[in-house]
Design an enzyme around this catalytic site. Structure first.
Site, PDB file in Angstrom:
ATOM      1  N   ASP A 477       0.909  -1.078   0.066  1.00 28.46           N
ATOM      2  CA  ASP A 477       0.147   0.069  -0.015  1.00 28.46           C
ATOM      3  C   ASP A 477       0.804   1.272  -0.026  1.00 28.46           C
ATOM      4  O   ASP A 477       2.154   1.026   0.437  1.00 28.46           O
ATOM      5  CB  ASP A 477      -0.989  -0.267   1.174  1.00 28.46           C
ATOM      6  CG  ASP A 477      -1.994   0.976   1.106  1.00 28.46           C
ATOM      7  OD1 ASP A 477      -2.255   1.641   0.075  1.00 28.46           O
ATOM      8  OD2 ASP A 477      -2.516   1.268   2.193  1.00 28.46           O
ATOM      9  N   ASP A 677      -1.944  -3.134   6.427  1.00 26.17           N
ATOM     10  CA  ASP A 677      -2.097  -2.884   7.888  1.00 26.17           C
ATOM     11  C   ASP A 677      -2.881  -3.653   8.930  1.00 26.17           C
ATOM     12  O   ASP A 677      -2.759  -3.446  10.328  1.00 26.17           O
ATOM     13  CB  ASP A 677      -2.714  -1.341   8.124  1.00 26.17           C
ATOM     14  CG  ASP A 677      -4.098  -1.354   7.575  1.00 26.17           C
ATOM     15  OD1 ASP A 677      -4.783  -2.493   7.453  1.00 26.17           O
ATOM     16  OD2 ASP A 677      -4.665  -0.532   7.284  1.00 26.17           O
ATOM     17  N   ASP A 681      -7.277  -4.541   5.358  1.00 25.80           N
ATOM     18  CA  ASP A 681      -6.425  -5.602   4.327  1.00 25.80           C
ATOM     19  C   ASP A 681      -6.443  -6.808   4.676  1.00 25.80           C
ATOM     20  O   ASP A 681      -5.776  -7.694   4.257  1.00 25.80           O
ATOM     21  CB  ASP A 681      -4.850  -5.063   4.375  1.00 25.80           C
ATOM     22  CG  ASP A 681      -4.654  -3.529   3.565  1.00 25.80           C
ATOM     23  OD1 ASP A 681      -5.588  -3.115   2.661  1.00 25.80           O
ATOM     24  OD2 ASP A 681      -3.881  -2.963   3.965  1.00 25.80           O
TER      25      ASP A 681
END
Length: 789
Positions: A477, A677, A681
């Site tokens: 990310d 995280d 996710d």
């Protein structure tokens, strides 16, 4: 020694079911002298492993405190807390409610939970060291007597005479075989009874065959046919072979148990980091030192300069720098002020802090790390199946080869043919012992997980470690992974008829109800300009798009282009061009709508972490293709990807859609790791071949991730990759060391070289080669403790 052990074995359990600080009223037994003791205020006591022991005198107390393992070596594991479960270090699927031996490999079961820093030495290791020392002391003169003629000491045997010398051999070897080697013989019998043939099967067959043959040869030499006799009519004996085999196997076991103890040193080191006490601040301002276990959530604790932070909490007063290297692996101290989180076991710098306890006991980060590492060390890597399948057919095959070797030598060997047949059969059994094969994978896994914990890389299980070594694609990310994760307000661009501060006031008033990092940046930006915020009603967060609500009676919305599209609003060319220009510069742009009309733009930028460029370069060097999947606008994401050299990009991806990105890559044949995280996710982390949770605190134990990085940046992924690659390389080397001795040694021990070179190895040389295999595997695995990741 025997008297002492007998007393230790008969000593009753300590006050297991009472707190150590309570004084027992019932009589108990002094574990040193065996006397009955009625505890009172004057009775000497000592606490070991959470238990209190009572003594009849200070002399017994001092002897116990100096070396408690001497008096508890037969029972510390048995005195474990009620509910403790036991498992085999080589076969973690074996779970028992009490200590014992593994039915598959014969090894002693160990507590399945993480070790306590108060635990004494492994009692099996203490016992085997004692057996090794005594066995070696008896085997040295035995070797001098039997092998002396080869090194110029033949006068010893000549002085005694052959018949008397054999009786001396019997006297010296019997304690070695029947006492020092007794655990191996018991395990061999159990392996046959349970039909789980293992390395102790081969050891037991080899040692007992050589010893019993020699005993019969001394006691009843007439029972042997002429084929067993030499020119002087004596039957050859192999007491020295049986004794040397026992000593060498004991040496291998001591080295192996020591290696396992050292692999657990990482856990013990982590446990030792924890503070033992905490300084509580009472409501009246008084401060008091209390045991760490008495700290409760909500307590206010004083952390003085140089003290360890006792538990996980939040700073309420003071300012200081905290050394978090023991948890995160990062050497630079972190500044802590009011509102900042602190982690238990980290070291306070020169300032004084007052913290509020948030997580205590098993909920602290340190406890979660210890638990994760402990379970990872017990897990099995898929490659272990190869070793298991080999070992499953290896032992029966070896027994068959030994029988064939005996038959071949007995039929076609030179005189005394039957003696040669026995030597070759015993040598095959011993040299083929697959103990190194059983060690090859577990010792490496245990060492690697401990090393990872020291570097802030927590490994959920061995399977994740093996999989990550084969991964070729890493999905990351942007926010919080590549970037700092704390965006800052960059610009406010009002429309022609709006005031800049008014646009920011409306946006910040609406975002005050959101916990999104971008919202925090906008609110902080308004605060920096001393803008008073209004109350927002009817607040609603739309995942991946923005927020809506009512401010000052007006319908206000703030979000990205998807939110505009849902609301049927189209920005004019000037606004679009301005937004695109800022996105091209790496900024995140949000549209502010008031009564469904664009009132301005809010531009926020999240700085790239200083460690990101170097980490990405290292990951590329380690063979990984980097893919960025982010919910950010495509232009913004493209700017960041271009700056950092990202290989591929998926922008404007909702958290729920990241799993689909991973599925598509896996369908193309890629092995994918996902770094997230650990909250939104989670589906993507579960879908990936390997999930990597980036962050600390409660997310450390997330079930969907194979790895958890205590410090959430790409540097941790670099460490995890290096560790996994090094571990798998180490395991393959171990399997080679474990198999090469067996593969080369079995035919030599069977005598295939004898017709060509006149070479037939002795059983004791076979035992030395078998032990060398185990030593090679252990030494190679322990190299992982020193690798630079």
């Amino acid at each position: 020694m025997e008297h002492r052990d007998a007393k230790a074995a008969s000593a009753p359990a300590p006050d297991d079911d009472r707190p150590a600080q309570e004084t027992a009223k019932a009589s108990t037994t002094d574990p040193v002298c065996g006397m009955t003791v009625v505890p009172d205020a004057d009775t000497p006591t000592a606490d070991v492993g959470g238990h209190r022991y009572h003594f009849c005198s200070d002399r017994c107390h001092d002897r116990f405190v100096a070396a408690p393992e001497r008096f508890l070596s037969d029972s510390p594991r048995a005195k474990a807390a009620e509910g403790t479960r036991y498992t085999c270090p080589m076969h973690p699927e074996i779970i028992r409610d009490a200590p014992g031996e593994c039915p598959k490999c014969g090894m002693a079961l160990e507590p399945a939970d993480a070790p306590s820093p108060d635990d004494g030495p492994n009692p099996e290791l203490v016992d085997f060291k004692r057996r090794l020392a005594i066995g070696a002391c008896l085997t040295v003169p035995l070797m001098m007597l039997t092998m002396g003629p080869l090194v110029g000491l033949g006068f010893l045997r000549s002085a005694l005479g052959e018949a008397r010398a054999q009786w001396v051999e019997l006297a010296l070897s019997s304690p070695v075989v029947l006492w020092a080697g007794w655990p191996f013989l018991v395990r061999a019998v159990k392996s046959v009874v349970s039909r789980h043939l293992n390395m102790f099967t081969l050891i037991g067959l080899g040692v007992s065959s050589a010893y019993l043959f020699s005993v019969v040869a001394v006691l009843w030499p007439g029972a042997f046919p002429e084929g067993f006799r030499d020119a002087d009519g004596h039957v050859g004996v192999y007491f020295e072979a049986a004794a040397v085999i026992v000593v060498l196997v004991l040496l291998g076991q001591v080295l192996e148990l020591g290696a396992r103890a050292r692999t657990g040193s990482a856990i013990r080191a982590l446990l030792d980091l924890a503070a033992k006490t905490a300084r509580i601040v009472r409501d009246d301002g008084q401060e008091e030192e209390i045991p760490l276990e008495d700290v409760a959530v909500g307590d206010r604790l004083r952390v003085r300069p140089g003290d360890k932070v006792p538990v996980d909490g939040v700073v309420r007063e003071g300012r200081s720098s905290v050394d978090e290297s023991m948890i995160s692996g990062e050497p630079v101290p972190v500044e802590k002020t009011e509102g900042d989180p602190v982690t238990g076991a980290t070291l306070n710098g020169t300032g004084s802090l007052v913290i509020e306890a948030k997580r205590v006991g098993a909920d602290t980060l340190l406890s979660q790390i210890v638990d994760m590492v402990s379970h990872a060390q017990r897990s099995r890597a898929p490659i272990q199946k190869l070793a298991d399948s080999v070992a499953g057919v290896f032992v029966p095959a070896v027994v068959g080869i030994a029988m064939l070797a005996f038959a071949a030598w007995a039929q076609w060997g030179p005189a005394p043919a039957l003696a040669y047949a026995l030597v070759s059969a015993v040598s095959v059994l011993i040299i083929a012992c697959p103990c190194a094969l059983g060690l090859a994978t577990p010792v490496s896994i245990m060492t690697a997980t401990g090393r990872g914990a020291q570097a802030g890389v927590l490994i959920k299980n061995a399977e994740a470690l093996e999989r990550f070594a084969r991964v070729d694609t890493l999905i990351v990310d942007k926010t919080g992974t590549l970037t700092v994760g704390k965006p800052k307000l960059v610009a406010v661009v009002p429309s022609d008829d709006r005031d800049e501060d008014e646009v920011l006031r409306l946006a910040a008033s609406l975002e005050r109800g959101s916990e999104h990092p971008l919202a925090e940046a906008i609110v902080a930006g308004a605060g920096a300009r001393d803008i008073s915020l209004a109350k927002a009603d009817d607040f609603e967060a739309i995942t991946g798009k923005g927020v809506t609500g009512t401010v000052d009676g007006k319908a206000v919305a703030l979000g990205n282009a998807k939110l505009l599209e849902d609301m049927g609003v189209s920005p004019d060319a000037g606004v679009s061009d301005d937004a695109d220009t800022r996105r091209d510069a790496g900024e995140t742009v949000m549209y502010l709508l008031v009564d469904e009309r664009i009132a301005g733009l809010i531009s926020v930028a999240d700085p790239i972490k200083d460690s990101t460029p170097a980490a990405l370069e290292a990951l590329h060097g380690l063979g990984l293709r980097i893919v960025m999947a982010t919910g950010d606008n495509a232009r913004t994401a493209r700017s960041v990807a271009s700056t950092l050299g990202i290989d591929d990009l998926h922008a404007e991806v909702l958290p729920a859609d990241k799993a689909d990105v991973i599925k598509a890559l896996q369908a193309e044949g890629h092995r994918v790791a996902m770094a997230g995280d650990g909250v939104n996710d989670a589906p993507a982390l579960a879908q990936a071949d390997v999930g990597i949770a980036m962050g600390t605190g409660a997310d450390v134990a997330i079930e969907s991730a194979g790895f958890t990085l205590v410090k959430g940046d790409l540097t941790g992924i670099v460490r995890a990759r290096r560790l996994s690659v090094a571990t798998m390389r180490n395991i393959r080397q171990n399997l080679f060391f474990a198999l090469v001795y067996n593969a080369a040694g079995v035919p030599v021990a069977a005598g295939v070289l004898y017709p060509f070179l006149g070479m037939l190895i002795s059983p004791m040389f076979a035992a030395a080669a078998m032990s060398l295999s185990s030593v090679s595997v252990i030494a190679n695995a322990l190299r992982l403790r020193r690798i630079d990741i």
